[in-house]
Scaffold this active site. Sequence first.
Site, PDB file in Angstrom:
ATOM      1  N   ASP A 143      -0.849  -1.460  -4.349  1.00 53.13           N
ATOM      2  CA  ASP A 143      -2.276  -1.675  -4.128  1.00 53.13           C
ATOM      3  C   ASP A 143      -2.986  -0.372  -3.757  1.00 53.13           C
ATOM      4  OD1 ASP A 143      -4.358  -3.563  -4.117  1.00 53.13           O
ATOM      5  OD2 ASP A 143      -4.295  -3.751  -1.934  1.00 53.13           O
ATOM      6  N   ASN A 150      -4.246  -9.991   3.889  1.00 52.25           N
ATOM      7  CA  ASN A 150      -3.360  -9.219   4.766  1.00 52.25           C
ATOM      8  C   ASN A 150      -3.714  -9.468   6.235  1.00 52.25           C
ATOM      9  OD1 ASN A 150      -1.375  -7.398   5.626  1.00 52.25           O
ATOM     10  ND2 ASN A 150      -2.771  -5.666   5.551  1.00 52.25           N
ATOM     11  N   GLY A 169     -10.266  -8.030   0.410  1.00 57.09           N
ATOM     12  CA  GLY A 169     -10.938  -8.329   1.666  1.00 57.09           C
ATOM     13  C   GLY A 169     -11.282  -9.788   1.828  1.00 57.09           C
ATOM     14  N   HIS A 217     -12.499  -4.831   3.630  1.00 55.81           N
ATOM     15  CA  HIS A 217     -11.132  -4.907   4.128  1.00 55.81           C
ATOM     16  C   HIS A 217     -11.148  -5.199   5.627  1.00 55.81           C
ATOM     17  CE1 HIS A 217      -9.172  -2.385   0.708  1.00 55.81           C
ATOM     18  NE2 HIS A 217      -9.032  -3.659   0.492  1.00 55.81           N
ATOM     19  N   SER A 237       0.837  -1.198   0.000  1.00 53.00           N
ATOM     20  CA  SER A 237       0.000   0.000   0.000  1.00 53.00           C
ATOM     21  C   SER A 237       0.871   1.248   0.000  1.00 53.00           C
ATOM     22  CB  SER A 237      -0.902   0.014   1.240  1.00 53.00           C
ATOM     23  OG  SER A 237      -0.105   0.185   2.413  1.00 53.00           O
TER      24      SER A 237
END
Length: 273
Positions: free
Chosen positions: A84, A221, A198, A169, A49
Site C-alpha cells: 500500500d 487499519n 481512510g 487516514h 505499508s
Amino acid sequence: MLVNSKELLVKALKDGYAIPAYNINNLEWTRFILEACNSDKSPVILSVSEKTVSYFGGYKVVHSVVNSLIDELNIGIPVVLHLDHAHSFYSCKSAIAAGFTSVMIDSSNKTLDENIKDTNEVIAYAKEKNVSVEAFVGTFDNHTNLNDAVSFVMQTGIDSLAPSIGNEHGIYKDKPNLDFELLGSICKNVRIPLVLHGASGLDENKIKTAIFCGTCKININTDLQIAWAKAVREYLEYNKDEYDPRKIISSGENAIKKVIHQKNEIFGCKNKA
C-alpha cells in the site's frame, strides 16, 4: 491461496459489494485477519505499508509469513498480498519480486503527467508478473478532479483507482464529509473498481453509499488498532504482573476479529469467496 485483486474487484463491482483490505502489523494480526475472513468465507486483501515491511524485516519475510499461515491454517479463501502507498518503482519491484500479488504506486504528490509516467512504469513490470496495480489521483487535501481521473485511467490502464473525496487516514479530526456525487461521477466515467482509503470511523450508511457509488475495495487499519489497543489495556489492567508477549498480544484477538466480522457484514463480502 494468493491471487491478484483484479478479478476479485471486478466481480465485487459487478455484484455491488466491497473487498476488505485490512492492514497487517505483525504475525499475530495476520493470523487473526486470515482466520476471521476464512470463517466468514470472505475474500481478503492483506495490506502492508513500506514502514510495516521494514518492521517485519523485509518483503520476503512478509510474503513468507503470509504464505506459511495460509498453508498451516488451511485458509480456503482468495487472499491478496498488497503493498500500500508505495512511493517508488523500486518498492513496487521489490514487493513483486518477493511474491506480492498487488501493489499501489502513490505518486499523487507529483503532477498528473509525472503520476501517469510513474504508474505506467510500475504497470509495465507488474503485468509481466500477473500482479494488479492500484494508483491514487488527487490528495487528501484536495478532492480528485474528475477530468484528471478519466485522463489518468485512459493513459495508464490501471486495475483500480483510489480517489480523494474528503476521506482521511487515521482518526477523522472533524465529522466526515464525503463527496459521494463526485465518487459516483468518477465511477460512471472511468468504469473500473474504485478504492476507499481512510474508511476507519465511517458509519455503516457512508460505507454502503460508497459501495453503491462504485467502491469495491475498502481499507481498514485504525479501527482494528483502536479495538486491539483497548482490549490489551484492559487485559494489562487486570493482569499487572503479566510479561508473556504472546498473552499480551493475543489478548486483543477477539476484539480485532469482532471488528472484522462487523466490517465484512457491512461490506457485503461474506460468503463471496
